[in-house]
Design a protein around this motif. Structure first.
Motif, PDB file in Angstrom:
ATOM      1  N   LEU A  43       0.840  -1.192   0.000  1.00 15.82           N
ATOM      2  CA  LEU A  43       0.000   0.000   0.000  1.00 15.82           C
ATOM      3  C   LEU A  43       0.875   1.242   0.000  1.00 15.82           C
ATOM      4  O   LEU A  43       1.858   1.329   0.730  1.00 15.82           O
ATOM      5  CB  LEU A  43      -0.905   0.042   1.229  1.00 15.82           C
ATOM      6  CG  LEU A  43      -1.971  -1.024   1.337  1.00 15.82           C
ATOM      7  CD1 LEU A  43      -2.746  -0.838   2.620  1.00 15.82           C
ATOM      8  CD2 LEU A  43      -2.886  -0.997   0.161  1.00 15.82           C
ATOM      9  N   ARG A  44       0.507   2.187  -0.825  1.00 18.64           N
ATOM     10  CA  ARG A  44       1.184   3.479  -0.789  1.00 18.64           C
ATOM     11  C   ARG A  44       0.199   4.548  -1.214  1.00 18.64           C
ATOM     12  O   ARG A  44      -0.743   4.301  -1.948  1.00 18.64           O
ATOM     13  CB  ARG A  44       2.429   3.477  -1.647  1.00 18.64           C
ATOM     14  CG  ARG A  44       2.182   3.099  -3.062  1.00 18.64           C
ATOM     15  CD  ARG A  44       3.455   2.792  -3.782  1.00 18.64           C
ATOM     16  NE  ARG A  44       3.049   1.991  -4.907  1.00 18.64           N
ATOM     17  CZ  ARG A  44       3.523   2.119  -6.095  1.00 18.64           C
ATOM     18  NH1 ARG A  44       4.482   2.957  -6.331  1.00 18.64           N
ATOM     19  NH2 ARG A  44       3.080   1.383  -7.068  1.00 18.64           N
ATOM     20  N   CYS A  45       0.442   5.729  -0.748  1.00 15.44           N
ATOM     21  CA  CYS A  45      -0.467   6.838  -0.993  1.00 15.44           C
ATOM     22  C   CYS A  45      -0.281   7.363  -2.411  1.00 15.44           C
ATOM     23  O   CYS A  45       0.835   7.613  -2.855  1.00 15.44           O
ATOM     24  CB  CYS A  45      -0.197   7.937   0.033  1.00 15.44           C
ATOM     25  SG  CYS A  45      -1.354   9.290  -0.076  1.00 15.44           S
ATOM     26  N   ASP A  46      -1.389   7.530  -3.117  1.00 12.73           N
ATOM     27  CA  ASP A  46      -1.359   8.083  -4.466  1.00 12.73           C
ATOM     28  C   ASP A  46      -1.504   9.599  -4.362  1.00 12.73           C
ATOM     29  O   ASP A  46      -2.611  10.126  -4.287  1.00 12.73           O
ATOM     30  CB  ASP A  46      -2.484   7.475  -5.293  1.00 12.73           C
ATOM     31  CG  ASP A  46      -2.445   7.903  -6.748  1.00 12.73           C
ATOM     32  OD1 ASP A  46      -1.446   8.531  -7.158  1.00 12.73           O
ATOM     33  OD2 ASP A  46      -3.409   7.597  -7.469  1.00 12.73           O
ATOM     34  N   PHE A 105      -9.510   5.279  -2.881  1.00 12.82           N
ATOM     35  CA  PHE A 105      -8.890   5.884  -4.052  1.00 12.82           C
ATOM     36  C   PHE A 105      -7.476   6.389  -3.770  1.00 12.82           C
ATOM     37  O   PHE A 105      -6.614   6.321  -4.638  1.00 12.82           O
ATOM     38  CB  PHE A 105      -9.748   7.028  -4.595  1.00 12.82           C
ATOM     39  CG  PHE A 105     -10.956   6.549  -5.337  1.00 12.82           C
ATOM     40  CD1 PHE A 105     -10.833   5.848  -6.520  1.00 12.82           C
ATOM     41  CD2 PHE A 105     -12.218   6.787  -4.849  1.00 12.82           C
ATOM     42  CE1 PHE A 105     -11.945   5.398  -7.203  1.00 12.82           C
ATOM     43  CE2 PHE A 105     -13.342   6.351  -5.523  1.00 12.82           C
ATOM     44  CZ  PHE A 105     -13.190   5.648  -6.712  1.00 12.82           C
ATOM     45  N   SER A 106      -7.224   6.905  -2.588  1.00 12.86           N
ATOM     46  CA  SER A 106      -5.890   7.443  -2.315  1.00 12.86           C
ATOM     47  C   SER A 106      -4.861   6.345  -2.064  1.00 12.86           C
ATOM     48  O   SER A 106      -3.671   6.567  -2.241  1.00 12.86           O
ATOM     49  CB  SER A 106      -5.928   8.405  -1.134  1.00 12.86           C
ATOM     50  OG  SER A 106      -6.281   7.727   0.039  1.00 12.86           O
ATOM     51  N   LEU A 107      -5.279   5.153  -1.651  1.00 15.85           N
ATOM     52  CA  LEU A 107      -4.360   4.033  -1.454  1.00 15.85           C
ATOM     53  C   LEU A 107      -4.378   3.046  -2.617  1.00 15.85           C
ATOM     54  O   LEU A 107      -3.770   1.983  -2.536  1.00 15.85           O
ATOM     55  CB  LEU A 107      -4.697   3.297  -0.153  1.00 15.85           C
ATOM     56  CG  LEU A 107      -4.508   4.086   1.128  1.00 15.85           C
ATOM     57  CD1 LEU A 107      -4.942   3.268   2.328  1.00 15.85           C
ATOM     58  CD2 LEU A 107      -3.067   4.533   1.282  1.00 15.85           C
ATOM     59  N   ASN A 108      -5.074   3.374  -3.691  1.00 15.62           N
ATOM     60  CA  ASN A 108      -5.195   2.538  -4.892  1.00 15.62           C
ATOM     61  C   ASN A 108      -5.775   1.159  -4.594  1.00 15.62           C
ATOM     62  O   ASN A 108      -5.431   0.178  -5.242  1.00 15.62           O
ATOM     63  CB  ASN A 108      -3.853   2.389  -5.611  1.00 15.62           C
ATOM     64  CG  ASN A 108      -3.528   3.578  -6.451  1.00 15.62           C
ATOM     65  OD1 ASN A 108      -4.414   4.253  -6.950  1.00 15.62           O
ATOM     66  ND2 ASN A 108      -2.246   3.853  -6.612  1.00 15.62           N
TER      67      ASN A 108
END
Length: 121
Positions: A43-46, A105-108
């Motif tokens: 997980l990573r922030c988009d 949506f922010s973590l895809n």
């Protein structure tokens, strides 16, 4: 009860460690590169989404829903409370749903669930 000598193998049998050699092992090294995961399970922030128009609108929705919920909870007394209760339900529901969508949506995470048409959300 068995002791440590019984676990090595029976009379006339080879132990399982001596039966498997490196040449006949079914577990051969792979030629595909293993991707390194970052964070919790990749997980990573988009940040591109959060900087875009849709991301900014979602953040604004969450902030406004939180502000509305805090304001509605500060009211101590009301005489006809039906409208107040409805507004409390709507603001709390908006906060939970919009916050969950913002995280998705922010973590895809939406890319891991292809069964949902995310363009409609």
């Amino acid at each position: 009860m068995r002791n440590g000598d019984d676990l090595e193998g029976f009379d006339g049998e080879a132990s399982s460690a001596s039966m498997i050699s490196a040449a006949s092992s079914p577990y051969q090294p792979t030629t595909e590169p293993v991707s390194q995961r970052r964070g919790l399970g990749g997980l990573r922030c988009d940040r591109q989404y959060l900087r875009g128009a849709l991301g900014r609108m979602k953040v604004a929705e969450v902030v406004l829903a939180l502000t509305a919920f805090i304001c509605i909870e500060t009211i101590m007394e009301c005489s006809p409370c039906e409208g107040l209760y409805f507004f409390e339900f709507v603001s709390c529901s908006a906060l939970v749903v919009t916050g969950a969508l913002l995280l998705l949506f922010s973590l895809n995470l939406h890319t891991r669930i292809p069964q949902i048409n995310w363009n409609l959300t």
